[in-house]
Design an enzyme around this catalytic site. Structure first.
Site, short mmCIF file in Angstrom:
data_model
loop_
_atom_site.label_atom_id
_atom_site.label_comp_id
_atom_site.label_asym_id
_atom_site.label_seq_id
_atom_site.Cartn_x
_atom_site.Cartn_y
_atom_site.Cartn_z
N GLY A 14 50.32 39.68 72.89
CA GLY A 14 49.02 39.15 73.30
C GLY A 14 49.17 37.73 73.83
O GLY A 14 50.28 37.28 74.13
N THR A 16 48.97 34.78 72.37
CA THR A 16 49.83 33.89 71.58
C THR A 16 51.29 34.29 71.67
O THR A 16 52.17 33.45 71.87
CB THR A 16 49.38 33.88 70.10
OG1 THR A 16 48.00 33.55 70.03
CG2 THR A 16 50.18 32.85 69.30
N ARG A 93 38.26 35.25 58.24
CA ARG A 93 39.67 35.64 58.21
C ARG A 93 39.89 36.77 57.21
O ARG A 93 40.74 37.62 57.38
CB ARG A 93 40.54 34.44 57.82
CG ARG A 93 40.77 33.48 58.96
CD ARG A 93 41.92 32.55 58.66
NE ARG A 93 42.25 31.79 59.85
CZ ARG A 93 41.66 30.66 60.20
NH1 ARG A 93 40.71 30.17 59.46
NH2 ARG A 93 42.02 30.03 61.30
N HIS A 180 45.29 27.95 55.39
CA HIS A 180 44.82 27.81 56.77
C HIS A 180 43.41 28.35 56.81
O HIS A 180 43.17 29.52 57.01
CB HIS A 180 45.74 28.62 57.69
CG HIS A 180 45.38 28.49 59.15
ND1 HIS A 180 45.23 27.28 59.78
CD2 HIS A 180 45.16 29.44 60.09
CE1 HIS A 180 44.94 27.49 61.06
NE2 HIS A 180 44.88 28.78 61.26
#
Length: 312
Positions: A14, A16, A93, A180
């Site tokens: 993808g 990233t 997330r 994160h």
């Protein structure tokens, strides 16, 4: 005898993954194999060929191939995992956990089958839990499975500080601890501009606003894009880790590491200051924390543990 060329495999083609592959090749860190699922093999090959054709223009010498066959990744020095479903506006997330865990486990089995000596760097969200899933599935020592988020979170923090002070980002340093997510802990005490503590340069309310914007940094980009999530800065952060490993640089950088008593936590992957080099995670650096920082970190750990409860 000639030095053997290094090899990096990037799982997930993808935005990233593809950007990570391109930056790795552009810096001539290694030859790159870009991997995705069989249904996306042709687009993956197309991206790899497109990057390769940029090499004469950009003047870099690295081979880039696209594939859906993990045999092509055999003998990788570093494997970067970006595969997984992306976060959409309004999606936490935590919503990603179950699906991405299955992907992590399946990908990891292929990685260790063909590259048992590789160091694995995980980016897939929720990254603390996904790094743990990869570690458990891989059977590798903890030094060889690390996650990336702190470099990205710190980069965002440094960007906002540089904007606030109208300074070069090169002169701003910082450190972000913890998971994160919205409970990450930017350590303002350990943050400087040109060696001068930030707290002497920026009023507290402005620092608090920068910290809050850093925590919401990923979501800010998700909302602006409307579809998809950040990829340039995450890819650049991954490549900084890959470079530190391949060149055995022993860089001090925040990474997601497996804790066995450090900071008082056990059996969890968490963003902490580390030294990264040729063996992967070389060392975890323990900082003295104030009571307030400790309580923020405890909150962050609870958030990570809550996500990990969803893991099978």
């Amino acid at each position: 005898m000639a030095n053997k060329r290094k090899k990096v495999s990037v799982i997930g083609a993808g935005f990233t993954g593809a950007t990570t592959a391109f930056l790795t090749a552009q810096k001539e860190l290694a030859d790159v194999v870009l991997v995705d699922i069989p249904q996306l093999e042709n687009p993956t090959k197309g991206k790899a060929l497109d990057m390769l054709e940029a090499s004469p223009v950009q003047g870099f010498d690295a081979n880039i191939t696209g594939t859906s066959n993990y045999e092509d990744t055999a003998g990788s020095d570093v494997v970067v995992i970006t595969a997984g479903i992306a976060r959409k506006p309004g999606m936490s997330r935590d919503d990603l956990v179950s699906t991405n865990e299955k992907i992590m486990r399946s990908v990891t089995r292929e990685i260790v089958k063909y590259s048992p000596e590789a160091i694995i760097v995980v980016l897939t969200n929720p990254v603390d839990a996904m790094t743990y899933a990869v570690y458990k599935e891989s059977g590798l020592p903890k030094e060889k499975v690390i996650g990336q988020s702190g470099i990205l979170d710190t980069a965002r923090f440094r960007t906002f500080v540089a904007q606030e002070l109208n300074l070069s980002v090169k002169d701003v340093t910082g450190f972000v601890l913890g998971g994160h997510g919205d409970d990450m802990v930017p350590l303002v005490r350990y943050s400087y501009a040109g060696g001068i503590p930030l707290e002497t340069l920026i009023p507290k309310e402005r620092i608090d606003a920068i910290v809050e914007r850093t925590r919401k940094g990923g979501g800010e980009i998700v909302n602006l894009l409307g579809n998809g999530s950040a990829y340039y800065a995450p890819a650049a952060s991954l490549v900084e880790m890959v470079e530190a490993i391949l060149k055995d640089q022993r860089r001090v950088m925040p990474t997601i590491a497996y804790l066995e008593g450090e900071y008082g936590y056990e059996g969890i992957y968490l963003g902490v200051p580390t030294i990264v080099g040729g063996n992967g995670l070389e060392q975890i650096i323990e900082l003295e924390l104030t009571e307030e920082e400790r309580s923020q970190l405890d909150r962050s750990v609870e958030s990570v543990k809550n996500v990990m409860k969803v893991l099978s």
